[in-house]
Design an enzyme around this catalytic site. Structure first.
Site, short mmCIF file in Angstrom:
data_model
loop_
_atom_site.label_atom_id
_atom_site.label_comp_id
_atom_site.label_asym_id
_atom_site.label_seq_id
_atom_site.Cartn_x
_atom_site.Cartn_y
_atom_site.Cartn_z
N ASP A 85 -8.56 13.56 13.07
CA ASP A 85 -8.25 13.28 11.66
C ASP A 85 -9.49 13.25 10.78
O ASP A 85 -9.40 12.95 9.58
CB ASP A 85 -7.50 11.94 11.54
CG ASP A 85 -5.99 12.10 11.69
OD1 ASP A 85 -5.50 13.22 11.44
OD2 ASP A 85 -5.32 11.11 12.05
N ARG A 159 -2.45 0.50 5.08
CA ARG A 159 -3.72 0.74 5.76
C ARG A 159 -4.84 -0.19 5.31
O ARG A 159 -5.71 -0.54 6.09
CB ARG A 159 -4.15 2.18 5.55
CG ARG A 159 -3.20 3.20 6.14
CD ARG A 159 -3.14 3.06 7.65
NE ARG A 159 -2.36 4.12 8.25
CZ ARG A 159 -2.83 5.34 8.53
NH1 ARG A 159 -4.07 5.63 8.26
NH2 ARG A 159 -2.05 6.24 9.07
N HIS A 188 -0.90 5.73 2.13
CA HIS A 188 -2.18 5.69 1.42
C HIS A 188 -1.89 5.87 -0.07
O HIS A 188 -1.00 6.64 -0.43
CB HIS A 188 -3.10 6.85 1.84
CG HIS A 188 -3.90 6.60 3.07
ND1 HIS A 188 -4.14 7.59 4.00
CD2 HIS A 188 -4.54 5.49 3.53
CE1 HIS A 188 -4.90 7.10 4.98
NE2 HIS A 188 -5.15 5.83 4.71
N ALA A 278 0.25 15.95 9.66
CA ALA A 278 -0.54 14.77 10.01
C ALA A 278 -0.46 13.74 8.89
O ALA A 278 -1.07 12.68 8.97
CB ALA A 278 -1.99 15.15 10.26
N CYS A 284 -6.46 14.46 0.46
CA CYS A 284 -6.91 13.81 1.69
C CYS A 284 -8.05 14.58 2.35
O CYS A 284 -8.86 14.01 3.08
CB CYS A 284 -5.80 13.75 2.73
SG CYS A 284 -4.36 12.86 2.21
N ASN A 547 36.92 -30.79 -20.35
CA ASN A 547 38.09 -31.15 -21.13
C ASN A 547 39.35 -30.55 -20.49
O ASN A 547 40.38 -31.21 -20.34
CB ASN A 547 37.90 -30.60 -22.55
CG ASN A 547 38.87 -31.15 -23.57
OD1 ASN A 547 38.91 -32.36 -23.80
ND2 ASN A 547 39.66 -30.27 -24.18
N MET A 659 32.60 -22.54 -12.20
CA MET A 659 31.24 -22.04 -12.15
C MET A 659 30.34 -22.95 -12.96
O MET A 659 29.28 -23.38 -12.51
CB MET A 659 31.20 -20.63 -12.75
CG MET A 659 29.81 -20.16 -13.05
SD MET A 659 29.58 -18.48 -12.59
CE MET A 659 30.16 -17.67 -14.03
N HIS A 661 30.63 -26.13 -14.00
CA HIS A 661 30.37 -27.48 -13.51
C HIS A 661 29.68 -27.46 -12.15
O HIS A 661 28.84 -28.31 -11.87
CB HIS A 661 31.67 -28.29 -13.49
CG HIS A 661 32.22 -28.47 -14.87
ND1 HIS A 661 31.75 -29.43 -15.73
CD2 HIS A 661 33.14 -27.78 -15.56
CE1 HIS A 661 32.38 -29.32 -16.89
NE2 HIS A 661 33.23 -28.32 -16.82
N VAL A 703 41.68 -22.06 -4.62
CA VAL A 703 41.39 -23.49 -4.53
C VAL A 703 42.66 -24.30 -4.26
O VAL A 703 42.63 -25.32 -3.57
CB VAL A 703 40.64 -23.98 -5.79
CG1 VAL A 703 41.54 -23.99 -7.00
CG2 VAL A 703 40.03 -25.35 -5.57
N1 ARG Z 1 -3.36 11.33 9.96
C1 ARG Z 1 -4.17 10.72 8.99
C2 ARG Z 1 -3.89 9.23 8.97
O1 ARG Z 1 -2.78 8.84 9.19
C3 ARG Z 1 -3.90 11.29 7.63
C4 ARG Z 1 -4.79 10.77 6.58
C5 ARG Z 1 -4.46 11.27 5.23
N2 ARG Z 1 -5.46 10.86 4.31
C6 ARG Z 1 -5.22 10.39 3.10
N3 ARG Z 1 -6.24 10.14 2.33
N4 ARG Z 1 -4.02 10.12 2.69
O2 ARG Z 1 -4.78 8.45 8.77
#
Ligand code: ARG
Length: 725
Positions: A85, A159, A188, A278, A284, A547, A659, A661, A703
């Protein structure tokens, strides 16, 4: 690890960041030499392990690299084998000026990337800041600078920890606005949030909790917010690289493309499907390594600043068995806060109690207040000051409490004054806690009863609620399980009635107190004779209503109708709609219900039994009352006062289909009083059981039927043989 006392504060003055026009922008990327989906640490990776094509990934990455090279200066960090990653350089850290806050990955699967990124930052001359161990923060993946206001948007929830945010604020000298992520597909911040040049914002609102959405709406004007739909969000449309007026991203819908174009941007699409597997896309795969702080006050300076607050609380009791610890931690996160358990001493024996010290943080003062209120309600005590002392502030105007006054709950409450914990009297919800001048007594006082000079508890320091230790014994729990069960359905009514009948007998036989609050539906549904029976047989010690219940009850006993309907035959009687006015008129002539009964005008029914058996009743008036009866108290403050007088000392309150009371009574009643709320409308019943006290039970049913079953059951208890026969 830093000690708790020197956690940095956020909320410095907002700075403005502008792009450097002279030097080109720098971005960091990492070639996908070792890229693959090797493990699962986000929902996108599920089912995709080893399913991405290396060749296609390389091709897509090269394409993106090519596009970006045309716009900015791209630097490369050498990929490290075994860290697939690492291509996602957004997670290397967060850069501002010559400072870099290194990421602390949550998952061990990525922690090995840290030294490589650290080395790269150092080789480029950045001052590298490292967060305490176990305080996760995943860099620019979870922290994005606003492109016009100069503050930092920081995400938490999956995260990164909220507690990391104050470090960012301190180290980078920037205002940090914390946003809570709630959809794990958007784990993220950069997967669902993308600030653009000129103060625009591309984002997916459902990925955030409501508080965060409000914060976003406060900071970003409506015409600058480009909220996207789920279909684009799941294609990582927000995971875009923005360079000036260019936006580089994975393929998106034509509609969204048009909207972004209309805002004055050029959309550059480039396929990134292999990286989506991923859980990442364009943004990213990059890290902007030139972010220039310019010391200038933002125009937004006037808007109130957020800022992470932290407090420490202690909880004691059967924390695990009773589930209190779960409830406490859940309520913290449900309200947008986060926590760190500083200490947990688990009781060794079955009967010994446990102790937990928990550090709570919240993204704003308001949310901290909400969290503290709820924590104190379940028995937590604030423990981060040298001495526990309630903060007292004087009342400066009759009937008005100081801001931030502690709002009481139904639970027994104590305030710490001059080192002593004192128990509040008159416990009820929605009151202020007033401390006597000598500091020896505490009382729950309604706002309107406060007078200048009263000292009132403000904030949450030195306040605790004393909860009965939750039942350790399961057998005992089951006995009252119907009570805890909240709302019951038709099929459980009989069972519930049996148990209530049993309780009523107990209360009567030991000289306890049952208060009944009821609405006119009791009469309309044929319940009046049964309620009259309960009063006659000594089950009821006090009667509360409006009343109408009294009018219709007396209409029935004197004219045989209820709102003009003959209850025996179930048909409207000619001219019957005037019956109730005639009754009111007659009682007015007698001067009071007592006198009407004594004169023989009223010969049966609920009011009759009250008078004959010396049962006090209070009739609270309302705007819709006809008449009213001479007994109806039309001064509402007075009526509330009389009600709460009647409720004092009650063992149980039977709330019968009103309701107005029921809720009124519920608000005045401290925890520990059993409340049985019977209503055909589940909403009323739910509302009452929302008090959360284990002693309340709701019964959703007619009731009249309920009362008839109850009386039948009581008679059975009285003479089992006779009824069985
Ligand atoms: N597989 C990576 C993780 O889960 C992907 C990260 C993606 N990065 C991001 N900045 N959103 O960490």
């Amino acid at each position: 690890m830093m000690s708790n006392t020197n956690v940095p504060n956020s909320a410095t003055s907002p700075k403005l960041f502008i792009l450097s026009m002279t030097s080109p922008l720098n971005y960091l990327m990492c070639a996908p030499d070792h890229y693959d989906v090797d493990y699962v640490i986000n929902p996108w990776m599920e089912g995709n392990v080893h399913k991405s094509s290396r060749d296609r990934a390389v091709e897509q990455w090269q394409k993106l690299y090519g596009v970006l090279k045309g716009l900015v200066n791209v630097e490369l960090v050498t990929p490290a084998k075994g860290w697939p990653d690492m291509v996602f350089t957004a997670n290397a850290g967060l850069v501002l000026g010559d400072k870099a806050v290194l990421s602390r990955f949550l998952h061990k699967e990525r922690q090995g990337e840290e030294p490589y990124f650290k080395a790269w930052f150092e080789s480029k001359g950045f001052t590298v800041y490292e967060l305490p161990k176990d305080l996760p923060f995943e860099g620019a993946g979870d922290a994005l600078f606003d492109r016009s206001g100069g503050w930092l948007w920081a995400g938490y929830g999956f995260r990164s920890e909220l507690d990391a945010h104050p470090y960012l604020a301190k180290w980078l000298d920037v205002e940090v606005l914390s946003l809570r992520l709630i959809d794990n597909r958007f784990y993220h911040l950069d997967t669902c949030f993308c600030p653009l040049t000129g103060g625009y914002l591309l984002y997916y609102p459902p990925a955030f909790d409501s508080y965060s959405n409000r914060l976003i709406e406060m900071r970003v004007p409506a015409d600058k917010r480009i909220a996207i739909e789920e279909a684009d969000a799941v294609n990582f449309a927000c995971n875009a690289v923005n360079v000036d007026r260019n936006v580089v991203m994975n393929k998106i819908s034509d509609r969204l493309k048009q909207r972004i174009t209309d805002a004055g941007f050029t959309v550059i699409e480039t396929p990134l499907t292999e990286f989506l597997k991923a859980g990442g896309a364009a943004k990213c795969l990059t890290l902007r390594t030139i972010e220039v702080p310019i010391a200038a006050e933002s125009e937004q300076g006037a808007i109130e600043q957020g800022g992470v607050e932290a407090r420490i609380v202690e909880l004691t009791g059967h924390l695990l068995d009773s589930g209190i610890i779960n409830r406490a931690l859940d309520l913290v996160t449900d309200n947008g806060g986060s926590f760190q358990v500083l200490e947990f001493n688990l009781g060794e024996q079955r009967q010994s109690t446990s102790l937990a010290r928990i550090r709570i943080s919240a993204p704003s003062h308001d949310l901290m207040e909400t969290i503290m209120g709820e924590l104190i309600e379940i028995g937590a005590v604030l423990q981060d000051r040298e001495t526990c002392a309630a903060n007292l502030e004087p009342v400066l105007q009759d009937g008005v409490a100081p801001d931030d006054f502690y709002v009481s709950t139904i639970y027994p409450t104590e305030a710490c004054v001059d080192g002593e914990w004192i128990r509040c009297t008159n416990q009820r919800m929605d009151a202020a806690i007033a401390i006597s001048p000598d500091g020896k007594t505490a009382t729950c006082k309604l706002l309107r009863d406060l007078i200048v000079g009263d000292r009132v508890v403000v904030g949450y320091d030195g306040v605790r609620t004393v909860r009965k230790p939750e039942a350790r014994d399961t057998a005992k729990k089951e006995e009252f399980s119907f009570m805890g069960a909240g709302v019951s359905s038709e099929r459980r009514v009989e069972l519930v009635v049996e148990q209530i009948a049993w309780e009523l007998r107990q209360i009567r036989d030991r000289g306890g107190k049952l208060v009944v609050s009821c609405g006119p539906v009791v009469v309309h549904t044929g319940g009046a004779p049964h309620l009259a029976y309960l009063i006659r047989e000594g089950y009821v010690q006090s009667m509360l209503g409006g009343n109408a219940i009294a009018v219709h009850d007396m209409e029935q006993s004197s004219m045989g109708t209820s709102l003009g309907v003959d209850l025996k035959r179930g048909v409207s009687v000619k001219g019957g709609h005037r019956h109730h006015l005639k009754v009111i008129n007659s009682v007015r002539r007698y001067g009071s219900i007592h006198k009407a009964v004594e004169a023989g005008f009223v010969k049966t029914g609920v009011m009759y039994e009250c008078v004959k058996n010396d049962i006090p009743f209070v009739l609270a008036g309302s705007i819709r009352d006809d008449g009213p009866l001479p007994d109806t108290v039309m001064d509402l403050l007075e009526a509330q006062r009389l009600y709460s007088e009647q409720i004092r000392g009650a063992d149980m309150i039977l709330m019968l289909s009103s309701m107005l009371h029921s809720i009124g009574v519920g608000n005045m009643t401290p925890a520990g009083v059993k409340m049985v709320c019977v209503d055909i409308n589940p909403a009323v019943v739910t509302k009452l059981s929302d008090r959360g006290s284990v002693e309340s039970v709701g019964v959703v049913t007619d009731v009249g039927l309920f009362l008839s079953l109850l009386v039948q059951q009581l008679k059975k208890l009285d003479s089992p043989v006779a009824v069985a026969a």
